[in-house]
Write a protein that holds these residues in place. Structure first.
Motif: not given
Length: 376
Positions: A4, A6, A351, A355, A359
């Motif tokens: 992920l 971010f 993000w 995204t 997510d």
């Protein structure tokens, strides 16, 4: 476990269409834009088109765009260019990026008078304080459009009016804003504005500097006189093409993408609020970028959270760094007067285009596990 990402405020991935636009200029179209033959003319045309694309995104004229190597170069060019005699007065906000604050420190050490404009507790540059620090002898005011840690969007237009009232120029570091929100150089009152390629899905190593028509600066790099004599050095054609394509992509859907990313942010905020932890969203109540959440958790250390994020395959940033038993809090949180118990546990989540809401939900679930593992 799927990764992920971010940490889009640190850098964005190069968009597929940007990479596709760049590829021919690494291969068949390798010419030098300064050469008067078909290879050079093709490269020059590509640079000219990218200049038009970049200008269009920020509502400027193509001739007002200077391509640079990065946002740091653009910022340094403006700050040092205004004080060739190392005299006069400079006003900068207390929450600028280091590529503004470090040149300001260097100028102060060499004789320039420098004032730092404070921010309010929610991270907004205080216009009342700006009015006190913009003086009759001020040559330049530098205030970023969107703060890179908090995402707070600053009252640049109001401050620009104060700068122009005393004859000072207005510089806006818009590195984190361009491509995420609508940016209009005239509406902002910007005389100079910085763009960073790798913050809007172009590659690292390319940036741009808007210089309003009629404004001028001593060239930061001397040599062959490229970029209208304002930035010498053979143009990095492929990367410039990439920046232009990224700007064209943003031009197509910036408002739609802004709204979509705000929904993702709302979902993350709601999810984290439901964890039952003492937390503080820095910049809450101020206008913020659609893709940024700077959040502090009381009773935690950012370094511990980030260590667990590595295990959970989450990419994000921190607002505090640990050095042994000591914790150094970012200058932004310090300027905002954030209580230390929240500052030390601050992380930045940012993000982007790839995204999804799924997510966001997965991020909250993994952070919940992390906080349970390392919680006090």
């Amino acid at each position: 476990m799927r990764p992920l990402y971010f940490d889009h405020n640190a850098t964005t991935p190069v968009a597929p269409r940007v990479l596709a636009a760049m590829r021919p200029y690494f291969e068949a179209h390798f010419g030098n834009p300064g050469s008067a033959h078909i290879w050079g003319l093709r490269a020059k045309k590509a640079v000219d088109e990218a200049r038009e694309q970049t200008a269009a995104l920020i509502k400027a004229r193509p001739e007002e765009i200077v391509f640079t190597g990065c946002a740091t170069e653009s910022n340094n060019t403006v700050l040092f260019g205004h004080f060739p005699d190392r005299a006069g007065h400079l006003a900068v906000s207390a929450v600028e990026h280091p590529s503004v604050l470090a040149p300001a420190r260097a100028l102060a050490a060499s004789g320039v008078e420098v004032s730092h404009i404070p921010v309010t507790p929610n991270g907004l540059v205080d216009p009342a304080e700006a009015a006190r620090r913009i003086l009759p002898q001020t040559r330049l005011v530098s205030v970023m459009l969107a703060q890179n840690e908090t995402g707070v969007i600053q009252p640049v237009a109001e401050i620009a009016e104060m700068a122009h009232a005393v004859g000072a120029a207005m510089h806006v570091d818009a590195s984190q804003a361009v491509g995420k929100i609508v940016v209009d150089v005239a509406g902002l009152g910007a005389d100079f504005l910085t763009v960073a390629g790798h913050k809007l899905y172009a590659p690292k190593g390319v940036g741009a500097l808007f210089m309003r028509r009629g404004m001028d600066l001593p060239p930061y790099l001397l040599g062959g006189g490229q970029e209208g004599g304002r930035r010498s050095g053979t143009e990095n054609v492929a990367l410039i093409v990439g920046l232009g394509e990224a700007c064209a992509m943003a031009m197509e859907d910036v408002a739609v993408e802004e709204a979509r990313q705000r929904k993702i942010g709302a979902a993350i905020e709601a999810g984290l609020s439901g964890l039952g932890l003492a937390m503080r969203i820095h910049g809450q109540g101020a206008p913020r970028l659609p893709n940024t959440l700077f959040v502090g958790f009381s009773g935690f250390r950012a370094a511990d959270i980030l260590s667990e994020c590595v295990i959970e395959e989450i990419g994000c940033g921190a607002g505090a760094a640990c050095h042994g038993a000591d914790t150094t809090v970012s200058h932004v949180l310090t300027a905002m007067g954030v209580p230390r118990e929240f500052a030390e546990g601050t992380i930045r989540l940012s993000w982007g285009r790839s995204t999804t809401l799924d997510d966001a939900a997965e991020l909250v679930a993994r952070l919940k596990n992390i906080m349970r593992r390392i919680g006090p």
